[in-house]
Write a protein that holds these residues in place. Structure first.
Motif, mmCIF file in Angstrom:
data_model
loop_
_atom_site.group_PDB
_atom_site.id
_atom_site.type_symbol
_atom_site.label_atom_id
_atom_site.label_comp_id
_atom_site.label_asym_id
_atom_site.label_seq_id
_atom_site.Cartn_x
_atom_site.Cartn_y
_atom_site.Cartn_z
ATOM 1 N N ARG A 290 -15.592 -61.992 -32.489
ATOM 2 C CA ARG A 290 -16.546 -61.505 -31.311
ATOM 3 C C ARG A 290 -16.346 -62.349 -30.079
ATOM 4 O O ARG A 290 -16.835 -62.013 -29.377
ATOM 5 C CB ARG A 290 -17.885 -61.542 -32.348
ATOM 6 N N TYR A 291 -15.992 -63.547 -30.229
ATOM 7 C CA TYR A 291 -15.676 -64.340 -29.110
ATOM 8 C C TYR A 291 -14.469 -64.151 -28.318
ATOM 9 O O TYR A 291 -14.289 -64.601 -27.243
ATOM 10 C CB TYR A 291 -15.690 -65.926 -29.433
ATOM 11 N N VAL A 292 -13.623 -63.332 -28.651
ATOM 12 C CA VAL A 292 -12.427 -63.174 -27.938
ATOM 13 C C VAL A 292 -12.810 -62.255 -26.767
ATOM 14 O O VAL A 292 -13.227 -61.192 -26.844
ATOM 15 C CB VAL A 292 -11.341 -62.514 -28.914
ATOM 16 N N ASN A 293 -12.363 -62.733 -25.453
ATOM 17 C CA ASN A 293 -12.660 -61.931 -24.468
ATOM 18 C C ASN A 293 -11.605 -60.880 -23.923
ATOM 19 O O ASN A 293 -10.372 -60.845 -24.699
ATOM 20 C CB ASN A 293 -12.722 -62.901 -23.123
ATOM 21 N N CYS A 294 -12.025 -60.106 -22.917
ATOM 22 C CA CYS A 294 -11.116 -58.910 -22.717
ATOM 23 C C CYS A 294 -10.285 -59.618 -21.563
ATOM 24 O O CYS A 294 -10.497 -60.151 -20.497
ATOM 25 C CB CYS A 294 -11.963 -58.054 -21.921
ATOM 26 N N ILE B 177 -16.446 -55.592 -16.528
ATOM 27 C CA ILE B 177 -15.310 -56.724 -16.507
ATOM 28 C C ILE B 177 -14.325 -56.243 -15.283
ATOM 29 O O ILE B 177 -14.052 -55.077 -15.170
ATOM 30 C CB ILE B 177 -14.598 -56.576 -17.868
ATOM 31 N N GLY C 130 -21.588 -54.804 -26.326
ATOM 32 C CA GLY C 130 -20.158 -55.404 -26.006
ATOM 33 C C GLY C 130 -19.355 -56.131 -26.909
ATOM 34 O O GLY C 130 -18.236 -56.658 -26.746
ATOM 35 N N TYR C 131 -19.851 -55.969 -28.197
ATOM 36 C CA TYR C 131 -19.225 -56.438 -29.121
ATOM 37 C C TYR C 131 -18.719 -55.477 -30.250
ATOM 38 O O TYR C 131 -18.745 -55.682 -31.575
ATOM 39 C CB TYR C 131 -20.047 -57.464 -29.970
ATOM 40 N N ALA D 142 -17.423 -65.341 -17.980
ATOM 41 C CA ALA D 142 -17.295 -64.501 -19.319
ATOM 42 C C ALA D 142 -17.849 -64.919 -20.433
ATOM 43 O O ALA D 142 -17.859 -64.429 -21.652
ATOM 44 C CB ALA D 142 -15.789 -64.320 -19.592
ATOM 45 N N GLY D 143 -18.780 -65.994 -20.435
ATOM 46 C CA GLY D 143 -19.279 -66.836 -21.259
ATOM 47 C C GLY D 143 -18.148 -67.596 -22.111
ATOM 48 O O GLY D 143 -17.214 -68.311 -21.733
ATOM 49 N N LEU D 144 -18.391 -67.452 -23.429
ATOM 50 C CA LEU D 144 -17.538 -68.257 -24.513
ATOM 51 C C LEU D 144 -16.154 -67.473 -24.595
ATOM 52 O O LEU D 144 -16.078 -66.188 -24.589
ATOM 53 C CB LEU D 144 -18.240 -68.401 -25.721
ATOM 54 N N TYR E 254 -9.401 -54.469 -23.930
ATOM 55 C CA TYR E 254 -10.386 -53.578 -24.718
ATOM 56 C C TYR E 254 -10.211 -52.036 -24.236
ATOM 57 O O TYR E 254 -10.713 -51.294 -24.793
ATOM 58 C CB TYR E 254 -11.910 -53.774 -23.786
ATOM 59 N N ILE F 51 -12.066 -67.463 -17.876
ATOM 60 C CA ILE F 51 -12.769 -66.517 -16.974
ATOM 61 C C ILE F 51 -14.127 -66.586 -16.404
ATOM 62 O O ILE F 51 -15.030 -66.598 -17.364
ATOM 63 C CB ILE F 51 -12.593 -64.964 -17.670
#
Ligand SMILES: C[S@@+](CC[C@H](N)C(=O)[O-])C[C@H]1O[C@@H](n2cnc3c(N)ncnc32)[C@H](O)[C@@H]1O
Length: 369
Positions: free
Chosen positions: A293-297, A343, A266-267, A232-234, A333, A229
């Motif tokens: 914590r690294y799982v994105n939305c 997001i 955000g976590y 979205a970072g990692l 989320y 994404i």
């Protein structure tokens, strides 16, 4: 003390699949005349009924589920008049938070609870798919369980099948003791009657406080790398065998925190404890959190392959769609929380000029700027 079984997904919209398990109760004509709100309600009533049966409560079959019921004339409701709380739970504004599979996200929970508290005078249910709201006191519940057990006995069940008499008060199933079978679309405790025990994937053990602890806890087969994404970072990807529907990950780990701090992070997730109390868990610090914590939305329902829900005081992610090798793990989320985090939660096609007005009002597209 109310018995509330929760599990549901806050989604931005329904797909027709959400209602597949309902269709068999209606003729084709009836079905096409049902509006979405009615389908949502029938689904909730059915789920409530099944969940109550599953935990041994005596629940009359809702009228619309009865075989040979008269055809609906589009005016008569298929619910019997009832003043049970179970039916009162549904209100149109909940439709926006379409019940589906999950949700215990932080901000939506607050919004919805606020909504309910203010409109009904007291805190009622979390913003999740409320499957069973029996409204019974513990005493009533135990009494009715007792009656059900007696009935079984009278019907000539083998005595060995009888629940052993215990003089210790039975533990009432808590709101978050239920799991959900994606195949049956039903809740269960312990194991699903048809599909057996659920699969739980444990984290790789890593000491609290270790630098990069979150990464170290990654279960085999998963990998952390730049998200698919943009911006979205990692993110977390599957690099092993396809993850099967019904696989569970978790619990989500982080530090207990205060509400205000959690709202800013955000976590964070909220853990519903009781009517008065919530816990807040924040995975901002990698040293005290796990890989989740690294799982994105997910940006929309199609993209979502994990469902977050509360189980025995923790947050688990359950796979709701097979996750093939190379796929990114994406959880939903909740609309409000996603929006607050900036997001983009829908992928909009380039609008035709005449659509712009409509799309601007119906499409949830947010950016941080
Ligand atoms: C739980 S973290 C997920 C891991 C994060 N990507 C990272 O690199 O640490 C949540 C944060 O990731 C980002 N994020 C998650 N899903 C996103 C999405 N669909 N689009 C944009 N950013 C997203 C947001 O910054 C959000 O606050």
């Amino acid at each position: 003390e109310r018995l509330i079984v929760i599990q549901g997904q806050i989604t931005s919209g329904d797909t027709s699949d959400d209602f597949d398990d309902l269709k068999r109760y209606f003729s084709k004509t009836e079905w096409i005349h049902l509006v979405k709100a009615e389908k949502v309600r029938y689904r909730s009533v059915r789920r409530n009924h099944l969940a109550m049966l599953a935990i041994g409560l005596n629940s009359p079959v809702p009228a619309f589920m009865r075989k040979g019921r008269p055809q609906m004339d589009n005016t008569a409701p298929l619910f019997e008049p009832s003043d049970s709380e179970e039916e009162d739970e549904w209100t149109p504004h909940l439709e926006r938070y379409t019940p589906g599979r999950t949700a215990v996200n932080l901000k939506t929970l607050y919004l919805l609870r606020y909504h309910q508290e203010s409109s009904r005078g007291s805190l009622q249910i979390p913003p999740t798919d409320c499957v069973c709201v029996s409204g019974l006191s513990k005493r009533q519940w135990l009494e009715r369980r007792g009656q059900t057990q007696d009935l079984n006995y009278q019907r000539g069940k083998n005595l060995r099948d009888r629940t052993r008499v215990s003089y210790i008060e039975e533990e009432e199933p808590k709101d978050d003791h239920f799991l959900f079978c994606e195949d049956c679309c039903d809740f269960f405790i312990g194991k699903c009657e048809l599909h057996g025990a659920p699969v739980f994937i444990p984290d790789t053990p890593a000491p609290q406080g270790a630098p990069d602890r979150a990464r170290l806890t990654l279960p085999p087969g998963l990998e952390i790398k730049t998200s698919g994404i943009p911006g979205a970072g990692l993110g977390v990807f599957n690099q092993g065998d396809t993850v099967a529907v019904g696989t569970h990950y978790g619990p989500y780990e982080g530090e207990n925190t205060e509400k205000d701090q959690a709202m800013e992070s955000g976590y964070s997730w909220v853990i519903y404890k009781n009517r008065l109390l919530d816990d807040y868990i924040d995975a901002k610090r990698e040293t005290y959190s796990n890989w989740m914590r690294y799982v994105n939305c997910a940006r929309n329902e199609e993209e979502q392959n994990l469902v977050a829900f509360q189980y025995r005081g923790g947050i688990l992610y359950r796979c709701c769609k097979p996750i093939a090798v190379g796929d990114e793990l994406l959880v939903w989320y909740g609309e409000e929380y996603a929006r607050d985090l900036g997001i983009c939660i829908c992928v909009c096609e380039t609008p035709e000029p005449e659509d712009i007005l409509i799309k601007n009002t119906s499409c949830w597209k947010y950016s941080k700027t």
